[in-house]
Scaffold this active site. Structure first.
Site, PDB file in Angstrom:
ATOM      1  N   ASP A 127       1.027  -1.144  -0.084  1.00 18.48           N
ATOM      2  CA  ASP A 127       0.018   0.161   0.095  1.00 18.48           C
ATOM      3  C   ASP A 127       1.098   1.257  -0.021  1.00 18.48           C
ATOM      4  O   ASP A 127       2.129   1.162   0.196  1.00 18.48           O
ATOM      5  CB  ASP A 127      -0.876   0.056   1.201  1.00 18.48           C
ATOM      6  CG  ASP A 127      -2.037   0.865   0.718  1.00 18.48           C
ATOM      7  OD1 ASP A 127      -2.278   1.662  -0.005  1.00 18.48           O
ATOM      8  OD2 ASP A 127      -3.136   0.550   1.403  1.00 18.48           O
TER       9      ASP A 127
HETATM   10  C1  BGC Z   1      -5.034   3.314   0.342  1.00 17.43           C
HETATM   11  C2  BGC Z   1      -5.266   1.976  -0.967  1.00 17.43           C
HETATM   12  C3  BGC Z   1      -5.262   2.847  -2.215  1.00 17.43           C
HETATM   13  C4  BGC Z   1      -3.645   3.599  -2.284  1.00 17.43           C
HETATM   14  C5  BGC Z   1      -3.696   4.055  -3.596  1.00 17.43           C
HETATM   15  C6  BGC Z   1      -3.918   3.952  -0.159  1.00 17.43           C
HETATM   16  O1  BGC Z   1      -3.713   5.180   0.841  1.00 17.43           O
HETATM   17  O2  BGC Z   1      -4.970   2.460   1.305  1.00 17.43           O
HETATM   18  O3  BGC Z   1      -6.430   1.598  -0.744  1.00 17.43           O
HETATM   19  O4  BGC Z   1      -5.230   1.660  -3.221  1.00 17.43           O
HETATM   20  O5  BGC Z   1      -3.864   4.581  -1.376  1.00 17.43           O
HETATM   21  O6  BGC Z   1      -4.397   5.243  -3.914  1.00 17.43           O
END
Ligand code: BGC
Length: 713
Positions: free
Chosen positions: A265
């Site tokens: 993530d």
């Molecule tokens: C979130 C994810 C997301 C990623 C990319 C993160 O802050 O937890 O769910 O896919 O950002 O945008």
């Protein structure tokens, strides 16, 4: 392409190029613009121009024209000319927005959810995307956590069915096909249970709970062929998921046989240092590669350390190659080596984005996902009543919900517009000032105006809830009540003798007990997407008979949280209110306000005559529509293992069926009871079937079930 083609590319890559192939950055980095929108520790990573010409994938770009240009610009400067992968959060629609995933869970209609995902993929593919960071299948039991809106709810079976449906919808038979994209299931694992519902907080659960509940939906997504998995921000058994070998190596790769790409993530690799399991970037990079984490999203640990780690002998080059091969295989699986632009096409964007077909699908899913929670007979409206409208969601397009991608509020009809269109007349309104995004995202209370406009209205539709920006990531709350002025609005209208129909727009179960009594009807609309206004109007006016069922328990108050139907049996269950020393509260009962699976209809269904075949392999029940309207009910099948080597949940959903019945029509609905449905992970983490007694339960929700006990060999 052949495997050899990929191996040759890898053999020709420098270590620095490998590390960049394993790095995902926003397009701003490539174009050397100030990445103002970006968060996380990106500022400290000084990527050099040369490095950026070999980055492997980009986060969050979209639009056919931009992505064609981006790919072209990149290929022009990249040495090996390996196409970039474009990934983004297309969570519940690209431009046509569908209801939030929690609402989709309430539809209990996996084929419609699959069609919505397919339509979403068609739009996203036309806009040049290759991968969506969806489905999000974190199991959720705590509505204080803002991200419950992204999940399909609290039940492992339901989430698993929905996860698989979404994967099929996005990827089809082959993600390289026109109009398909690859799915990335997230957030692996157990992100749905942050302590006290506080975002990014520690997760701590037993291996049994992890196996019984939390892992199930990810596994179903993997079984359905999801091309990618995203690791979560949280720790599991004290180790951040980003570098957790139990999760990423043992469970995901060895047990489940997952051969696809794992991505961190956002800045997750860097955050292993905040978690204090790595003291330096070198240590962080090493741990994540060794856990099998292929792509680092939005931080520069891999880029800064992998070459050195190999040169110092701390990592074997083969460990890095393993990751790079998987990434190139994904590019190949998407057909990018043959056509790096895949489906990016401005003409297709014009014809597909927000097209009539997608809008009507969105309307259908919105109608199916709304849950009628209370109705004392006021609904459906005939239309001839004197109807008034009030509340902050009465006349706003801000009903798409968080993560609404390219969805636009101004393209979303408001409830007021839809009602007026349907009624063919103006509807008097009062106090419809919408929430304004201000004060660092916190919703100010709406102003209490005067209700004179509604003086003549017999029935007042009150559209209340929480603003979209108070749901989703980084939106944990300790207070789940409507704002004081919204509660007051409902009370005031009731006090002056109106019939009150409350429509709740929210991304989580809210605490509705304080207003329940004053509502003659209560419709949970969630954030219903582009066609939400029309869907609510269809339900209120009886053009659609509500059929959604709760995918998440509604608590009576915050103190009951976490509250969910499939809890383990205790040694002192609450059987009688007179008994003091039982598992209960002294100031509130244990029951939810509305249980999992609950939802009303404008007709009545009776469930009777539960039958189980002699060998216990078939269970069925007779369902009858005994009202005078056609309608759909969701027949729910639960089991309980009465005695096992480990404590089992009091109920577990094992099947459901949406059944449509004309007035007076009856149907016997059957479920097959397989050995697998009665199996579980035992103390040694072995999937096992233990013969013995089981309860078989079928009913319209998780509480009102007919039950019979069987013995299975
Ligand atoms: C979130 C994810 C997301 C990623 C990319 C993160 O802050 O937890 O769910 O896919 O950002 O945008």
């Amino acid at each position: 392409m052949t495997k050899q083609f990929i191996l040759d590319l890898v053999a020709d890559m420098t270590l620095e190029e490998k590390a960049m192939q394993m790095t995902q950055l926003a397009p701003e980095f490539f174009y050397h613009k100030e990445p103002a929108r970006l968060t996380g520790p990106f500022r400290q990573w000084n990527f050099e121009e040369g490095q950026l010409a070999s980055m492997g994938s980009a986060l969050g770009p979209s639009g056919a024209s931009f992505l064609r240009q981006f790919q072209e610009d990149y290929l022009a400067v990249s040495r090996q000319k390996i196409p970039l992968l474009f990934m983004s959060d297309v969570i519940h629609g690209y431009r046509t927005i569908y209801p939030i995933p929690l609402a989709q869970g309430c539809s209990f209609d996996e084929s419609l959810v699959e069609r919505a995902a397919q339509a979403t993929a068609a739009e996203a593919a036309a806009a040049g995307l290759h991968v969506t960071f969806s489905p999000m299948v974190d199991l959720v039991r705590d509505p204080r956590w803002g991200r419950v809106m992204e999940s399909t709810g609290e039940d492992p079976y339901l989430n698993g069915v929905m996860a698989a449906a979404m994967v099929r919808g996005y990827q089809g038979e082959d993600p390289s096909d026109r109009g398909r994209i690859a799915a990335c299931v997230k957030h692996f694992a157990a992100y749905g249970q942050p302590e006290a519902g506080r975002e990014y907080n520690t997760v701590d659960m037993s291996r049994g709970v992890l196996r019984d509940f939390y892992l199930v939906p990810y596994h179903e997504a993997v079984k359905a062929g999801a091309a990618m998995v995203m690791s979560s921000f949280n720790v599991v058994e004290r180790i951040p998921a980003t570098c957790n070998r139990l999760l990423l190596r043992r469970i995901l790769r060895s047990e489940w046989g997952f051969g696809g790409v794992v991505i961190s993530d956002y800045a997750g690799v860097d955050e292993t240092m905040n978690h204090s399991v790595a003291a330096t970037p070198m240590e962080a990079g090493k741990k994540c590669v060794q856990a099998g984490l292929d792509i680092e999203m939005m931080s520069g640990v891999y880029a800064a350390t992998l070459e050195k780690l190999v040169k110092e002998g701390q990592l074997k080059e083969e460990e890095i190659d393993e990751c790079v091969i998987r990434i190139l295989e994904l590019k190949d699986r998407l057909g990018l080596f043959e056509n790096p632009y895949k489906d990016a096409d401005e003409q297709d964007e014009k014809s597909l984005l927000l097209c009539e077909e997608h809008r009507s699908l969105s309307r259908q899913l919105a109608r199916e996902s709304m849950v009628l929670l209370k109705n004392n007979g006021v609904l459906p409206l005939s239309g001839s009543e004197k109807i008034g409208l009030a509340g902050p969601f009465a006349d706003t397009g801000c009903i798409l919900g968080g993560w609404h991608c390219e969805g636009k509020e101004k393209e979303t009809q408001t409830l007021k517009q839809c009602l007026e269109d349907a009624l063919g007349r103006a509807v008097p309104t009062a106090m419809t000032t919408a929430f304004q995004y201000s004060d660092r995202g916190k919703a100010p209370d709406i102003c209490v105006g005067d209700l004179e406009e509604l003086a003549d209205s017999e029935v007042c539709i009150v559209a209340v809830g929480e603003p979209e920006w108070e749901t989703g990531e980084a939106s944990s709350r300790t207070n789940l009540r409507l704002t004081p002025h919204q509660e007051k609005l409902i009370h005031s209208l009731k006090q002056v003798g109106k019939k009150v129909v409350a429509v709740v727009f929210s991304g989580r179960p809210m605490e509705l007990s304080p207003v329940l009594e004053d509502c003659d009807a209560l419709l949970q609309a969630w954030f219903p997407g582009t066609e939400g206004g029309g869907a609510v109007s269809d339900i209120l006016l009886g053009k659609y008979n509500p059929s959604g069922r709760l995918a998440m328990t509604f608590p009576k108050n915050v103190g009951q949280i976490p509250l969910y139907y499939n809890h383990y049996q205790t040694g002192r269950p609450l059987l009688s209110k007179e008994e003091h020393f039982t598992s209960r509260y002294i100031d509130c009962d244990n029951d939810p306000l509305f249980p999992f699976g609950y939802g009303l209809s404008y007709t009545e269904f009776s469930y009777s005559g539960l039958e189980v075949s002699q060998d216990g392999s078939q269970a069925s029940i007779l369902v009858e529509n005994c009202g005078n309207r056609a309608g759909e009910t969701v027949v729910q099948f639960y089991i309980r293992d009465v005695s096992a080597s480990v404590v089992r949940p009091v109920k577990e959903l094992r099947g459901f069926r949406r059944v449509s019945l004309a007035p007076g029509e009856k149907r016997r609905v059957s479920f097959t009871v397989t050995e697998d449905m009665l199996s579980f992970y035992n103390e040694e983490e072995v999937w096992i079937y233990e013969p013995g007694e089981f309860d078989i339960m079928i009913g319209p929700d998780s509480e009102r079930v007919e039950r019979t006990r069987i013995f299975r060999k």
